[in-house]
Design a protein around this motif. Sequence first.
Motif, PDB file in Angstrom:
ATOM      1  N   PHE A 184       0.848  -1.190   0.000  1.00 16.22           N
ATOM      2  CA  PHE A 184       0.000   0.000   0.000  1.00 16.22           C
ATOM      3  C   PHE A 184       0.886   1.242   0.000  1.00 16.22           C
ATOM      4  N   VAL A 185       0.388   2.324  -0.609  1.00 20.63           N
ATOM      5  CA  VAL A 185       1.002   3.638  -0.518  1.00 20.63           C
ATOM      6  C   VAL A 185      -0.044   4.591   0.060  1.00 20.63           C
ATOM      7  N   PRO A 186       0.331   5.809   0.432  1.00 23.86           N
ATOM      8  CA  PRO A 186      -0.676   6.731   0.957  1.00 23.86           C
ATOM      9  C   PRO A 186      -1.831   6.943  -0.022  1.00 23.86           C
ATOM     10  N   ALA A 232      -7.775   5.762  -4.674  1.00 24.73           N
ATOM     11  CA  ALA A 232      -8.298   5.056  -3.496  1.00 24.73           C
ATOM     12  C   ALA A 232      -9.802   5.257  -3.408  1.00 24.73           C
ATOM     13  N   THR A 233     -10.529   4.452  -4.177  1.00 21.52           N
ATOM     14  CA  THR A 233     -11.986   4.557  -4.240  1.00 21.52           C
ATOM     15  C   THR A 233     -12.592   3.164  -4.111  1.00 21.52           C
ATOM     16  N   ASN A 265       2.294   1.356   5.904  1.00 24.83           N
ATOM     17  CA  ASN A 265       2.899   2.654   6.252  1.00 24.83           C
ATOM     18  C   ASN A 265       2.543   3.101   7.662  1.00 24.83           C
ATOM     19  N   GLY A 266       2.184   2.165   8.507  1.00 23.96           N
ATOM     20  CA  GLY A 266       1.840   2.515   9.876  1.00 23.96           C
ATOM     21  C   GLY A 266       0.507   3.220  10.030  1.00 23.96           C
ATOM     22  N   VAL A 267      -0.306   3.239   8.977  1.00 20.32           N
ATOM     23  CA  VAL A 267      -1.621   3.887   9.054  1.00 20.32           C
ATOM     24  C   VAL A 267      -2.517   3.080   9.993  1.00 20.32           C
ATOM     25  N   THR A 268      -3.097   3.758  10.980  1.00 22.50           N
ATOM     26  CA  THR A 268      -3.918   3.056  11.978  1.00 22.50           C
ATOM     27  C   THR A 268      -5.360   3.543  12.022  1.00 22.50           C
ATOM     28  N   LEU A 306      -5.375   4.629   2.404  1.00 20.10           N
ATOM     29  CA  LEU A 306      -4.328   3.924   1.682  1.00 20.10           C
ATOM     30  C   LEU A 306      -4.753   3.612   0.251  1.00 20.10           C
ATOM     31  N   THR A 307      -3.756   3.443  -0.615  1.00 13.87           N
ATOM     32  CA  THR A 307      -3.978   2.990  -1.992  1.00 13.87           C
ATOM     33  C   THR A 307      -3.212   1.700  -2.197  1.00 13.87           C
ATOM     34  N   PHE A 308      -3.894   0.636  -2.609  1.00 11.25           N
ATOM     35  CA  PHE A 308      -3.220  -0.635  -2.880  1.00 11.25           C
ATOM     36  C   PHE A 308      -2.608  -0.583  -4.279  1.00 11.25           C
TER      37      PHE A 308
END
Length: 233
Positions: free
Chosen positions: A55-57, A63-64, A92-95, A149-151
Amino acid sequence: MPLDANAVATLQAVSTATITTILLKKGLRNVWMRGTRPIRDGQPRLVGPAFTFRFVPAREDLATPASWSSPISTRAAIEAMPEGAIAVVGANGVTDAGIFGDILCARMAKRGVAALVTDGVVRDLAGVLGTGLPVWCSGQAAPPSVAGLTFVGWQEPIGCGGVAVFPDDVVVVDDDGAVLIPQALLPEVLAEASEQERMEEWIMQEVGKGAALPGLYPMNAETKARYESDKKG
């Protein structure tokens, strides 16, 4: 790439703490994936090759919800996973956005995936627990992955919990979290793992008898000789 059954059996008997010590002696200090905590108590120690998800930000045009039907999607990646693999998801540590929920975890469990490891979080917690899939993560959140996130792909090098993970590197998970063994170092780790564990168990027995730590941990020459003698006896 499936792991040899003997390799799996050896590593299942060795703690992640011991593995980090072995790798530290080889100069690798950054192998423990931060934020990878067992989602429930009593999960078994598991071993498997890493199958990576990247994943990226989040970017609003990508990201839809429509992206879930894209050929490049988490759904497609899950269908490519082999039995026995450990899904390692770099979030990316997104919680505040769950990478996977109960349906995706249920499908992974059905396909025989060994475990899910991520520095992110899951959603639909009760449902995820109900799938029985062993999970190591940073917690849970209600929003879906596209909220943060964007896969972008699978089976590519990723970062997870600050660790570089390449496809088919070996992952070991237990109560202390997830540890990576670079594939190229696997034979060396296997050669040393059982002996390191045996030695530490012997040291624990000595501590239980009242032995002082200096000269015991680490061993000096006298203690080493006594250990070798006990091992033969």
